[in-house]
Scaffold this motif. Structure first.
Motif, PDB file in Angstrom:
ATOM      1  N   TYR A 183       0.875  -1.183   0.000  1.00 14.92           N
ATOM      2  CA  TYR A 183       0.000   0.000   0.000  1.00 14.92           C
ATOM      3  C   TYR A 183       0.907   1.227   0.000  1.00 14.92           C
ATOM      4  O   TYR A 183       1.767   1.384   0.867  1.00 14.92           O
ATOM      5  N   ALA A 191       1.214   4.925   0.624  1.00 18.84           N
ATOM      6  CA  ALA A 191       0.586   6.071   1.283  1.00 18.84           C
ATOM      7  C   ALA A 191       1.409   7.323   1.006  1.00 18.84           C
ATOM      8  O   ALA A 191       2.614   7.348   1.269  1.00 18.84           O
ATOM      9  N   ASP A 247      -9.824   2.904   0.630  1.00 17.18           N
ATOM     10  CA  ASP A 247      -8.430   3.050   1.051  1.00 17.18           C
ATOM     11  C   ASP A 247      -8.111   2.118   2.224  1.00 17.18           C
ATOM     12  O   ASP A 247      -7.081   1.437   2.236  1.00 17.18           O
ATOM     13  N   LEU A 248      -8.993   2.077   3.205  1.00 15.92           N
ATOM     14  CA  LEU A 248      -8.743   1.236   4.377  1.00 15.92           C
ATOM     15  C   LEU A 248      -8.750  -0.246   4.015  1.00 15.92           C
ATOM     16  O   LEU A 248      -7.962  -1.028   4.559  1.00 15.92           O
ATOM     17  N   ILE A 299      -5.398  -1.063   2.682  1.00 18.89           N
ATOM     18  CA  ILE A 299      -4.406  -1.292   3.745  1.00 18.89           C
ATOM     19  C   ILE A 299      -4.608  -2.672   4.356  1.00 18.89           C
ATOM     20  O   ILE A 299      -3.642  -3.423   4.566  1.00 18.89           O
ATOM     21  N   VAL A 359       2.992  -1.319   4.231  1.00 22.41           N
ATOM     22  CA  VAL A 359       2.713   0.047   3.786  1.00 22.41           C
ATOM     23  C   VAL A 359       4.033   0.781   3.591  1.00 22.41           C
ATOM     24  O   VAL A 359       4.900   0.766   4.478  1.00 22.41           O
ATOM     25  N   ALA A 400       5.182   4.492   3.172  1.00 17.52           N
ATOM     26  CA  ALA A 400       4.658   5.841   3.352  1.00 17.52           C
ATOM     27  C   ALA A 400       5.682   6.880   2.924  1.00 17.52           C
ATOM     28  O   ALA A 400       6.827   6.862   3.400  1.00 17.52           O
ATOM     29  N   THR A 424      -1.751  10.734   5.198  1.00 19.55           N
ATOM     30  CA  THR A 424      -0.649   9.777   5.311  1.00 19.55           C
ATOM     31  C   THR A 424      -0.409   9.397   6.772  1.00 19.55           C
ATOM     32  O   THR A 424      -0.173   8.227   7.095  1.00 19.55           O
ATOM     33  N   GLU A 428      -3.078   6.924   7.744  1.00 19.35           N
ATOM     34  CA  GLU A 428      -2.858   5.608   7.120  1.00 19.35           C
ATOM     35  C   GLU A 428      -1.755   4.831   7.829  1.00 19.35           C
ATOM     36  O   GLU A 428      -1.863   3.619   8.037  1.00 19.35           O
ATOM     37  N   TYR A 487      -3.186   3.680  11.196  1.00 23.70           N
ATOM     38  CA  TYR A 487      -4.153   2.591  10.991  1.00 23.70           C
ATOM     39  C   TYR A 487      -3.429   1.279  10.717  1.00 23.70           C
ATOM     40  O   TYR A 487      -3.766   0.231  11.280  1.00 23.70           O
TER      41      TYR A 487
END
Length: 407
Positions: free
Chosen positions: A283, A285, A337-338, A341, A347, A349, A358, A361, A364
């Motif tokens: 993912y 971010a 989006d969630l 993730i 992820v 970032a 960001t 995310e 989370y």
């Protein structure tokens, strides 16, 4: 530690290195050095006592510096004069460099018959040579049969993209690619380097996986040169097996990527990286509100895909919303989006510390136990407390971030 007898035996052996001497420049991070594949290899192997003859082309603008390095590290340079030294300019270490000062007419030089040769393809000179043993690394995208070289015992070392380009038809399975190259090139050994997935070695009917080693940071410019150089030394000079030579080469590459140093410490070790058994889902971010942010996001996404990852990017895979969006529309985008993730393995970032999306995310993902690699360029240390305290892996350079996310 070598004994006196071993050192004397090595001094009686000669390795001829054919390869480029180029000025390498990188915009970010800032870097400017005279190396090129051939010069880097000559310096890296100069610590092993063997006599090294280095055959290269260099312009008058950098000939004095080349001679200084040759004297400093104790190898013999045999130069071919060209008008200007070729430059390679990188926007960042993982991008394709732009060559400058490439001559319109390529010179052809015949070196005759040599014993053991490490041959890097060159952009400014064609070298014709016959060797008893040779390691060929096609830096100039030229297949061995078109290089003007002949070898009785040949090892071909190339990266994944070079290997694919040398086939007559498309093929994605690297094991099939290696076997095709063994028959096509009529070589003794083929090594295909595959970035964050290590390498594969082909010899006879054997296929061996060559591990890579995890390092705190990754400097990729020149890492392939080091692999070929160390492999060549162990295979041709020390007469070790191809597999053992490749293992030693991979370990030396790890040390170079971590330190940028060309003189290796045999006592320094790194943990072996477990090669992923399936495609990794990452993912991505990042903020994407300005043209610069979107351009950088596109580049990072492309690099992750080039490393064989499946990438979920909210900007590319969900889209954007405008200021007139309803609560239902906003909720739909956020849930998409969630879900992205939730379904990811990791992820990555692009973290500035100022984009709330960001930051959310990352938080989370960590709450869900999903690993996070955070690329933090120009971020104040106090803005990283929550990341470091929640177990995120923080790095400040793009190359390291891409490798760490892909491992």
């Amino acid at each position: 530690m070598q004994s006196a007898c071993e050192t004397t035996a090595l001094m009686m052996k000669t390795l001829d290195i054919i390869g480029g001497t180029y000025l390498e420049e990188c915009v970010d991070p800032v870097y400017r050095e005279l190396y090129g594949s051939g010069l880097r290899a000559a310096i890296a192997l100069s610590n092993y006592s063997t006599t090294i003859n280095f055959h290269t082309a260099v312009g008058y603008d950098f000939k004095e510096l080349l001679n200084y390095k040759s004297d400093l590290f104790g190898f013999k340079s045999h130069t071919i004069d060209v008008t200007e030294t070729v430059h390679f300019i990188y926007e960042h270490p993982l991008c394709k460099p732009q060559p400058v000062n490439v001559p319109n007419a390529i010179r052809l030089v015949d070196l005759g018959h040599l014993s053991k040769v490490l041959y890097y393809g060159m952009i400014d000179t064609d070298i014709k040579v016959t060797a008893e043993m040779m390691v060929y690394d096609p830096q100039n995208q030229v297949p061995f049969e078109q290089s003007g070289a002949i070898a009785k015992n040949l090892a071909l070392i190339l990266n994944k993209w070079e290997a694919l380009s040398f086939l007559d038809h498309p093929e994605e399975d690297l094991e099939k690619v290696g076997k095709l190259l063994m028959s096509k090139e009529n070589v003794s050994v083929v090594v295909i380097k595959n970035g964050s997935d290590g390498a594969m070695l082909f010899e006879g009917n054997k296929v061996e996986k060559i591990p890579l080693y995890r390092t705190p940071q990754v400097w990729p410019i020149g890492s392939g040169d080091i692999f070929s150089a160390v492999f060549a030394f162990h295979w041709m000079i020390l007469e070790q097996s191809a597999f053992e030579s490749a293992i030693k080469a991979s370990a030396s590459v790890a040390q170079f990527c971590d330190t940028k140093q060309l003189q290796f410490d045999s006592t320094k070790t790194y943990p072996e990286q477990v090669i992923k058994s399936k495609q990794k889902k990452i993912y991505l971010a990042a903020p994407f509100f300005t043209t610069g942010e979107r351009m950088f996001l596109n580049e990072v996404r492309y690099l992750l895909q080039q490393f064989g990852n499946e990438v979920f990017s909210p900007f590319h895979d969900v889209g954007t919303i405008d200021g007139d969006a309803t609560n239902v529309e906003i909720s739909t985008v956020v849930q998409s989006d969630l879900t992205g993730i939730d379904q990811s393995d990791l992820v990555l970032a692009i973290y500035s510390g100022t984009d709330p999306g960001t930051v959310f995310e990352v938080g989370y993902a960590r709450a869900k136990g999903i690993p996070v690699v955070a690329l933090c360029e120009n971020v104040k240390e106090e803005d990283l407390f929550m990341l470091s305290g929640s177990g995120c892996e923080i790095t400040q350079d793009l190359s390291s971030a891409i490798y760490k996310a892909s491992w």
